[in-house]
Design a protein around this motif. Structure first.
Motif, PDB file in Angstrom:
ATOM      1  N   VAL A 157       0.831  -1.203   0.000  1.00  0.00           N
ATOM      2  CA  VAL A 157       0.000   0.000   0.000  1.00  0.00           C
ATOM      3  C   VAL A 157       0.868   1.257   0.000  1.00  0.00           C
ATOM      4  O   VAL A 157       0.648   2.181  -0.794  1.00  0.00           O
ATOM      5  CB  VAL A 157      -0.947   0.016   1.227  1.00  0.00           C
ATOM      6  CG1 VAL A 157      -1.657   1.354   1.351  1.00  0.00           C
ATOM      7  CG2 VAL A 157      -1.949  -1.122   1.132  1.00  0.00           C
ATOM      8  N   GLU A 158       1.869   1.281   0.875  1.00  0.00           N
ATOM      9  CA  GLU A 158       2.714   2.478   0.970  1.00  0.00           C
ATOM     10  C   GLU A 158       3.515   2.701  -0.315  1.00  0.00           C
ATOM     11  O   GLU A 158       3.687   3.831  -0.756  1.00  0.00           O
ATOM     12  CB  GLU A 158       3.671   2.375   2.163  1.00  0.00           C
ATOM     13  CG  GLU A 158       2.993   2.445   3.519  1.00  0.00           C
ATOM     14  CD  GLU A 158       2.244   3.754   3.746  1.00  0.00           C
ATOM     15  OE1 GLU A 158       2.620   4.781   3.153  1.00  0.00           O
ATOM     16  OE2 GLU A 158       1.265   3.733   4.513  1.00  0.00           O
ATOM     17  N   ASN A 161       1.168   4.069  -2.930  1.00  0.00           N
ATOM     18  CA  ASN A 161       0.928   5.489  -2.652  1.00  0.00           C
ATOM     19  C   ASN A 161       2.103   6.345  -3.107  1.00  0.00           C
ATOM     20  O   ASN A 161       1.934   7.373  -3.761  1.00  0.00           O
ATOM     21  CB  ASN A 161       0.713   5.725  -1.148  1.00  0.00           C
ATOM     22  CG  ASN A 161      -0.653   5.255  -0.686  1.00  0.00           C
ATOM     23  OD1 ASN A 161      -1.533   4.982  -1.506  1.00  0.00           O
ATOM     24  ND2 ASN A 161      -0.828   5.144   0.609  1.00  0.00           N
ATOM     25  N   PRO A 173      -2.392  -1.371  -4.864  1.00  0.00           N
ATOM     26  CA  PRO A 173      -1.511  -2.225  -4.049  1.00  0.00           C
ATOM     27  C   PRO A 173      -1.480  -3.688  -4.528  1.00  0.00           C
ATOM     28  O   PRO A 173      -0.452  -4.352  -4.432  1.00  0.00           O
ATOM     29  CB  PRO A 173      -2.124  -2.131  -2.653  1.00  0.00           C
ATOM     30  CG  PRO A 173      -2.887  -0.870  -2.638  1.00  0.00           C
ATOM     31  CD  PRO A 173      -3.350  -0.638  -4.040  1.00  0.00           C
ATOM     32  N   ARG A 356       5.685   5.782   5.380  1.00  0.00           N
ATOM     33  CA  ARG A 356       4.485   6.386   5.938  1.00  0.00           C
ATOM     34  C   ARG A 356       4.811   7.697   6.643  1.00  0.00           C
ATOM     35  O   ARG A 356       4.060   8.652   6.591  1.00  0.00           O
ATOM     36  CB  ARG A 356       3.824   5.401   6.917  1.00  0.00           C
ATOM     37  CG  ARG A 356       2.401   5.748   7.296  1.00  0.00           C
ATOM     38  CD  ARG A 356       1.819   4.710   8.234  1.00  0.00           C
ATOM     39  NE  ARG A 356       1.828   3.382   7.664  1.00  0.00           N
ATOM     40  CZ  ARG A 356       2.373   2.311   8.222  1.00  0.00           C
ATOM     41  NH1 ARG A 356       2.952   2.398   9.406  1.00  0.00           N
ATOM     42  NH2 ARG A 356       2.351   1.135   7.621  1.00  0.00           N
TER      43      ARG A 356
END
Lengths: 482, 482
Positions: A157-158, A161, A173, A356
């Motif tokens: 996910v990170e 992003n 993702p 993050r």
């Protein structure tokens, strides 16, 4: 007490109750250290638990715990009724001081201008440690077990992003797979394609020689496609079913793929069903303008996007990613699963936290300023010291190319520079057969501080001047210049 | 002030000077969080640096630093003279909450008795973090760069020391190569042998199916050699040029290789020039006596020893080692180098420290006590609840085998147990063609606490009883039992 049985004072053992850590641990560490250093050689006797406990004023259980741990580790031999003895040879630990064999060769390099080296001195150890600590504290037990072959979900996910906002990649993702770096990603794609009978992979000529070896090892045959000032010649990809490109900053030539060629490359992929593999190895470092968005963003179904932290954060972290078209995801993940070569879960947890918090962006920003200064110094000084030679490549990444009159002269400069303690690479080291582009020397400015870089440039420029002078005087001898 | 320009109070932004961390960082984190959570959607306006600085009582430079970082990260759009606006879509971050697709399937397992799972709850996070912290603080810059393909020298020394004293391996650090785990080691050996034209690799029948896939993927053809109560039948290795064995605790049958067979196996290697690959995957866990020393110690020139931290420390750490004969070292390291699949330098640094402090030994010792209790519980309860069935395998490792009357019944039990939330494996899942050994179910006790294990055994025993009852009543229906 038997005369063979020593006392605590003979062993220079004692405990300090003001120190943190249990008394038993202190005892254990002192004994282990004594055995490993050779102070207590193999076969030597230790006091019985009773004697040692009395000597240093602790309960017998404390000594027993320390002895038992050391017996379990193989340092001590404990038998009922016998005096404890040291079991391992102290020689073992001396090796720790030894150096690997190639230490000497490496130390003869005074200035390392090879292109693949980023700055490691600026790695933000404190911020990284914080991410390790916090992510480990938060990790679920399942995060420490056998994870998903595609990588830790939070990290995917990170990374998605990050790539969307910083590189213009189109990434869910689910499409992001965590790998051991760009070469690992390339090896996996090569194998997936080979299993489908697609065994012709085109490479830019020149391109990094390590990639050629990785592709061949994955069952691919290399097709060479020349690079000019606009990037890869898309009309010469030939029959290949895939092509590896570095559009943002071609390695090693340093050119960017022109808008027209980007379009032509995508057309090739759509017309032939071919796959574009975009190696975005240092695109974050652009000094004259904002980085150009990834090719992948224009057509996610025809491009595999690969990247890593090797150049952008630190090489020791073997961590990268591939953003995959729907048609490849399943086979790619299966290949990863069947080779069981997953990436450290510890690093994945920490890097997810690091992303993050914005620490990765912060680091890139700091490094961009540092690298820009180094590039400016290199370009300015080379222009001053070697005014007759052209420097090529856009203001990006970690290297420039100094053009040379011929490949022979470039090779001579490389060899001579090495003998003077300056390590550089040539374009020729990265060419495929039928190369007819420019000759040149690749100068990486990633790993040297400003003062070191200044000295390196001066030493290097002297070498170039010497070789060119000799070549003018005796052209036939150049190939043989030591 | 323009009506479109909000103030700090509208954004619920403020700074706390008593908190650690700079005011600029606090501001940056609050804004990033607001954008990521969707509180500040894409396109919304932010106060100018002047307005925000006045609102919260900080200098304008503080706000500018925060804004610039966020612009660099792609969250904000900053243009001269224009009001700062939010650039990214907040949707991005919602995905963090999403779960991977297979989350549901995994959660239907109430009790996981699969054999490969160790206890992760006992991973010593605190001790590990100390090793990360101290090793990172001590690391040289070169430790963070591209390292030796064979692994960090300090770690190779520590692993050699450990294997010599704990496993009776004969190992100089030069022979130890750090890999991503046992399967990675096997893949590399398989490729080295294949390049030499040695493409027949014998496996114990049964043996772990993952290894078969890895070997095939490395270019090896699998030769099957049966296992009996003394271990592998050395007379049936056939024409293979290498053989993979687990002498300390055969997987999955659970037998130990008998002294006579050990000798016969070494004779086979000496006579034929064959290579023995010793997979020492869980030998540290022996409960009835001290672990049997490694086969490699008896003849280091004919045995490749492979091990990892997957079962002994934690699976998330993708870290293992191979101890290699002189004849293999160079090609093995070259294979590692050419695939560029090195192991996390961060983990190598930390694990070297962890070994040096004796933390690995301490962990093994603690786990040995925990696993012994679990094995005792499992064996006692199975004997109570299923008195007619035999439990086989030495008192070692992380699993036992419950023998079954037939492979069909074993498969039915496995399927039925899974439908009741209990995951187990069968011997059949790990067999090669021509298997004629015992049928059985593999029960792993590594990952469940004592109370959970108790419940799991009861549920499992009921399932076995049910299936056996049905099989007695209607033998023909067994294969079809859901």
């Amino acid at each position: 007490v038997s005369p063979r049985q020593p006392h605590a004072r003979d062993l220079l053992i004692g405990v300090d109750r003001s120190e943190s850590g249990s008394v038993s641990r202190q005892l254990e560490e002192q004994l282990r250290q004594a055995i490993r250093s050779g102070a207590l050689p193999a076969g030597s006797s230790l006091p019985s638990t009773r004697v040692l406990a009395e000597d240093i004023g602790v309960s017998r259980g404390v000594v027993t715990r320390a002895y038992t741990q050391l017996a379990f580790e193989g340092y001590l031999l404990l038998r009922k009724g016998a005096i404890p003895t040291v079991r391992t040879s102290s020689q073992l630990d001396r090796k720790r001081e030894a150096k690997p064999k190639n230490g000497d060769a490496a130390s003869r390099i005074r200035y390392d201008l090879r292109a693949h080296l980023p700055e490691v001195a600026s790695f933000p150890r404190k911020a990284w440690l914080r991410s390790v600590r916090d992510s480990l504290a938060r990790a679920r037990h399942t995060d420490l077990s056998y994870g998903d072959a595609a990588g830790l979900w939070e990290l995917r996910v990170e990374v998605a992003n990050y790539l969307v906002r910083a590189r213009g990649v189109s990434a869910e993702p689910e499409q992001v797979v965590i790998t051991g770096g760009s070469t690992h990603s390339l090896a996996l794609i090569g194998r997936v394609l080979a299993r489908r009978g697609k065994t012709q992979m085109a490479f830019e000529n020149p391109s990094h020689y390590i990639l050629h070896g990785v592709a061949e090892s994955a069952g691919q045959e290399i097709v060479s496609s020349p690079v000019d000032d606009e990037g890869i010649r898309t009309d010469l990809i030939g029959e290949a079913q895939s092509v590896v490109v570095s559009p943002a900053h071609q390695f090693p030539s340093g050119v960017a793929l022109s808008p027209i060629r980007r379009e032509l490359l995508l057309t090739w992929a759509r017309d032939t069903g071919g796959l574009i593999i975009e190696d975005d190895y240092d695109a974050e470092f652009r000094y004259d303008r904002a980085p150009i968005g990834a090719l992948q963003g224009l057509d996610p179904e025809h491009v595999v996007y690969i990247g890593s932290t090797g150049k952008t954060l630190v090489p020791a972290l073997r961590l990268g990613w591939a953003v995959l078209p729907e048609s490849v995801i399943e086979d790619f993940t299966l290949e990863l699963f069947s080779t069981m070569l997953h990436v450290s879960g510890m690093d994945q947890l920490a890097f997810a936290d690091f992303l993050r918090r914005g620490e990765f962006d912060r680091h890139l920003r700091q490094m961009r300023a540092i690298y820009r200064d180094r590039r400016d110094l290199l370009v300015t000084e080379l222009a001053n010291l070697l005014p007759g030679l052209r420097i090529s490549g856009i203001a990006a990444g970690l290297h420039v190319v100094l053009e040379m009159p011929s490949c022979e002269i470039a090779e001579s400069v490389c060899t001579r520079a090495r003998s003077r303690g300056v390590a550089v690479e040539t374009i020729s080291q990265h060419t495929l057969p039928k190369y007819n582009g420019r000759a040149g020397i690749i100068l990486g400015y990633g790993s040297l501080s400003m003062p070191a870089l200044q000295s390196a440039i001066e030493e290097f420029a002297r070498t170039v001047a010497d070789v060119m002078q000799e070549a003018t005087e005796d052209p036939a001898a150049v190939a043989g210049v030591p």
